[in-house]
Design an enzyme around this catalytic site. Structure first.
Site, PDB file in Angstrom:
ATOM      1  N   GLU A 280      -3.727  10.035  -5.641  1.00 39.68           N
ATOM      2  CA  GLU A 280      -4.058   9.807  -7.041  1.00 39.68           C
ATOM      3  C   GLU A 280      -4.752  11.018  -7.651  1.00 39.68           C
ATOM      4  O   GLU A 280      -4.491  11.375  -8.799  1.00 39.68           O
ATOM      5  CB  GLU A 280      -4.940   8.549  -7.169  1.00 39.68           C
ATOM      6  N   GLU A 283      -2.186  13.664  -8.288  1.00 39.55           N
ATOM      7  CA  GLU A 283      -1.399  13.285  -9.464  1.00 39.55           C
ATOM      8  C   GLU A 283      -2.200  13.505 -10.748  1.00 39.55           C
ATOM      9  O   GLU A 283      -1.697  14.040 -11.734  1.00 39.55           O
ATOM     10  CB  GLU A 283      -1.013  11.802  -9.324  1.00 39.55           C
ATOM     11  N   CYS A 300      -4.630   0.606  -8.563  1.00 38.56           N
ATOM     12  CA  CYS A 300      -4.846  -0.099  -7.277  1.00 38.56           C
ATOM     13  C   CYS A 300      -5.042  -1.597  -7.428  1.00 38.56           C
ATOM     14  O   CYS A 300      -5.051  -2.319  -6.444  1.00 38.56           O
ATOM     15  CB  CYS A 300      -5.990   0.495  -6.476  1.00 38.56           C
ATOM     16  N   SER A 320      -0.881   5.417 -12.869  1.00 37.57           N
ATOM     17  CA  SER A 320      -0.654   6.224 -11.680  1.00 37.57           C
ATOM     18  C   SER A 320       0.477   5.572 -10.896  1.00 37.57           C
ATOM     19  O   SER A 320       0.569   4.349 -10.819  1.00 37.57           O
ATOM     20  CB  SER A 320      -1.928   6.249 -10.835  1.00 37.57           C
ATOM     21  N   LYS A 359      -3.443  -9.935  -4.608  1.00 36.27           N
ATOM     22  CA  LYS A 359      -2.819  -9.158  -3.527  1.00 36.27           C
ATOM     23  C   LYS A 359      -1.728  -9.965  -2.845  1.00 36.27           C
ATOM     24  O   LYS A 359      -0.800  -9.404  -2.272  1.00 36.27           O
ATOM     25  CB  LYS A 359      -3.864  -8.733  -2.501  1.00 36.27           C
ATOM     26  N   GLU A 362       1.101  -9.116  -4.883  1.00 30.86           N
ATOM     27  CA  GLU A 362       1.519  -7.723  -4.631  1.00 30.86           C
ATOM     28  C   GLU A 362       2.351  -7.631  -3.353  1.00 30.86           C
ATOM     29  O   GLU A 362       3.378  -6.952  -3.309  1.00 30.86           O
ATOM     30  CB  GLU A 362       0.292  -6.808  -4.524  1.00 30.86           C
ATOM     31  N   GLU A 367       9.889  -4.097  -4.598  1.00 29.68           N
ATOM     32  CA  GLU A 367      10.052  -2.650  -4.647  1.00 29.68           C
ATOM     33  C   GLU A 367       9.033  -1.937  -3.760  1.00 29.68           C
ATOM     34  O   GLU A 367       9.152  -0.748  -3.507  1.00 29.68           O
ATOM     35  CB  GLU A 367       9.968  -2.142  -6.092  1.00 29.68           C
ATOM     36  N   CYS A 506     -13.473  -5.431  -7.283  1.00 30.20           N
ATOM     37  CA  CYS A 506     -13.020  -6.304  -6.194  1.00 30.20           C
ATOM     38  C   CYS A 506     -14.165  -7.072  -5.527  1.00 30.20           C
ATOM     39  O   CYS A 506     -13.934  -8.132  -4.947  1.00 30.20           O
ATOM     40  CB  CYS A 506     -12.276  -5.496  -5.152  1.00 30.20           C
TER      41      CYS A 506
END
Ligand code: SF4
Ligand code: SF4
Ligand code: SF4
Ligand code: FES
Ligand code: FES
Lengths: 591, 190
Positions: A280, A283, A300, A320, A359, A362, A367, A506
């Site tokens: 990250e 980037e 994230c 990102s 999560k 996720e 993908e 979190c």
């Protein structure tokens, strides 16, 4: 604003003008029972559990929404009020399922506690039961309207704090149900899976989708190699499930517990948090120095990602492309580690222990998979992890402190602070600085205090050589929207935005331990202590910058090449797409 | 009344709805949920119910979350989220009517139409209401209402005849509509 003085149960108390009777009573150490009220949400005044008597008025007052006045005399516990309150709670219980013993919330349910405090020791009437199907369509959460007492807290947190407005109270009277639009299956709604509804629900009307059964089956299966990773925020809260006060991150015991559960390999999501930072930060430096797209927005948090896909498709290019630490770790386990150990990735059962219900969603995103394999097979929340330990007879308190396995276990202090709002930004700055200037920040400048804290919305300008990085941080999606609105109106220009869906980041995730008796959900003190425990880990680590993690250096050398290399992109980056239904942000609280 | 739903569900109709929404939004600055009520009335009055498609459309155009629109539309008994028949039949469930045999009347209606309270006949002519509070005509108990028509002192054996009047009306209207459609079609051919 001036103060007012009133008496409650004969005791005098002085509070700021504009306080409610309930607030005045709290200040006088008198607890008025409550159900629909939540200090962080708008006032609903629906449950009437908080009734009190105001002298000179023949009506009883709902103290959560009744203003305290100068000279007022209030009674909170006369026999008549106690009887009435008891009736109110009894009515709630009459049409509630009679299955406390087998309920997820048994022992930590506000309705149970209310019944106990009201002295309801038997069920006099079997009221008409509400009968509804459970909605199990979502990978993150289960909705069980039979357990709902219509306090409306979930509706309000989803609308007012998360601005997802997925839920509302539909129909009237006895038929009222909390549901998404058109009573659609949860999986087909704008729900982002953040689990904040489950956190504020006083009962078990929202709970996470169970992953423990599958996990227990996998650790018993000799064919499976069970590889586990644990998120930073889990260690900040897991002790609470075993009677420890928040404030200590119990990572050593956590690793020890996993081995005793029969897990084959104990890795750490914090390794991948360091990896995320490498990707990250590289980037960001690229976007910052060669024209964008800016602001660069963190990726994230899967709750935030799904929110962006429903509500802000226009921002997707700014996200990102780095996968979350959980997914990076999953990808590394099933590629790098599998190759190194010469095992078939299909035999690896990859488990992630997360503070998070989103999560679970996720992990199911197609993908993110590798060659048709899921990179994370099972997600357990902190609460589920604690349950598994109890189920398997792990005595957490007396466990020794152990280390995670190598090579995907080592982490720096930068990774630990990922769990708290602001942590990702701080960690990224440490490494981005090194990438730009080829040297580390001086020892006394490594902490970016200006990005820490628990205000929903924070701004910081961080000098970066000649340039300035303009940063905004939000936790809670309403706060994030505020940032995007200001950017859209041209009021501010930003280079970097950190978004975490859950209040506190979190550490306040939807899968974290429930608050204890005497606290309301989202208790700020608890969040603060959890955050402190992670900052302490950072402080105690010798290595505090992701790029110094020796295992990180090694995986780049052996396997990935450079950050953002072709290999890194294949394994560690992803893409996003707009989702239907298109989200509509609430402009005002639901009436 | 019979709703010409297929006639309503045209692009022009939805454009008309959008204009209505814009008007209401301008009339209620900063209070989209206040604007929501008249908009829902508009849809209800024309469609006879608020179809999911309209809920989504109104939510988007007004900027009110879809879940909230469902909440509001389902809260007021005036609105219906399911297609209703041309006529809504209700039997007063107030005390006076109850003691004078309202339940038997309701049972008879359900038997005649072969539906349960709250349901609509398959031919979309009748919806039997599942709630009706005192209609303020206790002197004429038991009272049965069909849309706005009050039928007083109803006995179960009257039910068939009363319903028949409305079935006839509905049939007549449908016939008329078919004829009109035919005339329409013919004039298009010429
Ligand atoms: S999980 Fe989050 S978005 Fe979904 S209903 Fe609950 S609070 Fe709303
Ligand atoms: S689901 Fe839980 S939080 Fe929501 S209204 Fe029902 S009891 Fe309250
Ligand atoms: S803030 Fe953390 S716990 Fe909450 S949804 Fe995002 S990743 Fe999950
Ligand atoms: S707590 Fe006051 S009305 Fe519910
Ligand atoms: S009770 Fe039926 S009209 Fe009053």
């Amino acid at each position: 604003m001036s103060d007012i003085t009133l008496t409650i149960n004969g005791f005098t108390v002085t509070v700021p003008e504009g306080s409610t009777i309930m607030e005045a009573a709290d200040a006088a150490s008198i607890h008025i029972p409550r159900l629909c009220h939540h200090p962080k949400l708008s006032i609903q005044g629906a449950c009437r559990v908080c009734v009190v008597e105001v002298e000179g008025s023949n009506k009883l007052a709902a103290s959560c929404c009744y203003p305290a006045e100068e000279g007022m005399s209030v009674r909170t516990n006369t026999p008549e009020i106690l009887r009435l309150r008891r009736d109110i709670v009894e009515l709630l219980i009459d049409n509630h399922p009679e299955d406390c013993n087998t309920c997820e919330r048994d022992g930590n349910c506000e309705l149970q506690r209310l019944a106990r405090d009201m002295g309801i020791r038997e069920r006099l009437f079997a009221g008409e039961r509400k009968r509804y199907e459970k909605d199990t369509s979502s990978p993150a959460l289960i909705r069980d309207p039979e357990k709902c007492v219509l306090c409306g807290r979930c509706v309000r947190i989803c609308g007012e704090v998360q601005e997802a407005a997925c839920l509302s109270q539909v129909h009237r009277g006895f038929s009222t149900v909390v549901m998404p639009a058109h009573d659609a299956p949860f999986a087909e709604t704008v729900c982002i899976g953040c689990g904040q509804c489950a956190k504020v629900c006083p009962t078990a009307a929202f709970v996470e989708k169970d992953g423990t059964r599958e996990f227990l089956r996998a650790i018993e299966d000799p064919e499976m190699i069970v590889v586990v990773q644990t998120a930073p925020a889990v260690r900040a809260a897991i002790g609470e499930e075993f009677g420890f006060e928040p404030g200590v991150a119990w990572e050593g015991k956590m690793f020890a517990a996993l081995r005793r559960l029969g897990v084959d390999v104990v890795f750490d999501t914090q390794f991948a948090a360091d990896l995320t930072i490498m990707e990250e930060a590289a980037e960001f430096v690229h976007r910052f120095t060669s024209g964008g797209p800016l602001p660069n927005i963190t990726s994230c948090c899967p709750g935030w990602i799904k929110y962006a896909e429903h509500f802000h498709p226009e921002l997707l290019p700014n996200l990102s492309t780095a996968k979350s630490p959980m997914s990076m770790q999953g990808a590394m386990i099933k590629s790098y580690w599998a190759e190194r150990m010469d095992v078939d990735p299909a035999r690896i059962y990859s488990v992630a222990i997360m503070p998070c219900t989103a999560k679970k969603f996720e992990a199911e995103r197609e993908e993110l998979g590798l060659d048709g394999l899921r990179i994370v097979d099972c997600v357990l929340t902190t609460r589920e992890f604690a349950w598994v330990m109890k189920h398997m007879g792990i005595d957490f308190a007396s466990l020794p402190e152990e280390e995670p396995d190598s090579p995907l276990g080592e982490s720096t202090g930068a990774a630990a602070i990922f769990g708290a709002t602001g942590g990702v930004t701080e960690a990224a700055l440490r490494t981005a600085y090194h990438m730009v200037f080829g040297e580390d920040l001086p020892e006394d400048a490594i902490e970016f205090r200006q990005v820490r804290g628990l205000e929903g919305l924070r701004f910081a300008d961080v000098p970066f050589g000649e340039a300035t990085v303009r940063i905004a941080l939000a936790h809670g999606l309403g706060a994030a929207n505020e940032i995007f609105d200001r950017v859209a109106r041209g009021e501010i220009e930003l280079d970097f935005i950190e978004v975490m869906a859950c209040p506190g980041g979190c550490i306040g995730g939807g899968g974290q331990p429930y608050e204890k008796e005497g606290e309301m959900p989202l208790d700020e003190e608890r969040l603060r202590k959890r955050a402190q425990s992670l900052y302490r880990l950072d402080d105690d680590r010798k290595l505090r910058c992701s790029h110094h993690n020796p295992d990180i250096i090694r995986v780049y050398k052996e396997y990935l090449g450079e950050p953002n290399s072709h290999r890194a992109h294949e394994l560690l980056h992803t893409y996003y797409y707009p989702r239907v239904p298109l989200g509509i942000r609430p402009q005002e609280a639901q009436v | 009344m019979l709703y010409q739903r297929e006639v309503l569900d045209t692009p022009e109709w939805w454009r008309g709805l959008d204009e209505m929404i814009a008007r209401e939004r301008d009339a209620n600055p900063g209070a989209v949920q206040t604007a929501l009520i008249p908009v829902l009335h508009y849809v209800q009055d024309r469609f006879g119910y608020i179809p999911p498609k309209a809920v989504n459309h109104v939510a988007q155009a007004l900027g009110v979350p879809t879940s909230y629109v469902c909440g509001v539309a389902s809260f007021y008994s005036y609105f219906s989220m399911e297609p209703r028949g041309a006529y809504t039949v209700s039997v007063c469930q107030g005390t006076a009517c109850f003691v004078r045999g309202a339940q038997a009347v309701l049972d008879e209606i359900c038997r005649q139409l072969n539906v349960k309270p709250g349901e609509t006949t398959p031919d979309m002519v009748f919806t039997v209401s599942d709630s009706a509070r005192c209609l303020g005509a206790c002197g004429q108990a038991p009272v049965m209402m069909i849309d706005d028509d009050v039928h007083a002192h109803v006995r179960p054996r009257d039910v068939q005849g009363i319903l028949a009047q409305y079935t006839a009306k509905a049939r007549h209207e449908m016939q008329l509509r078919e004829e009109l459609a035919e005339i329409d079609a013919r004039s298009h051919h010429e």
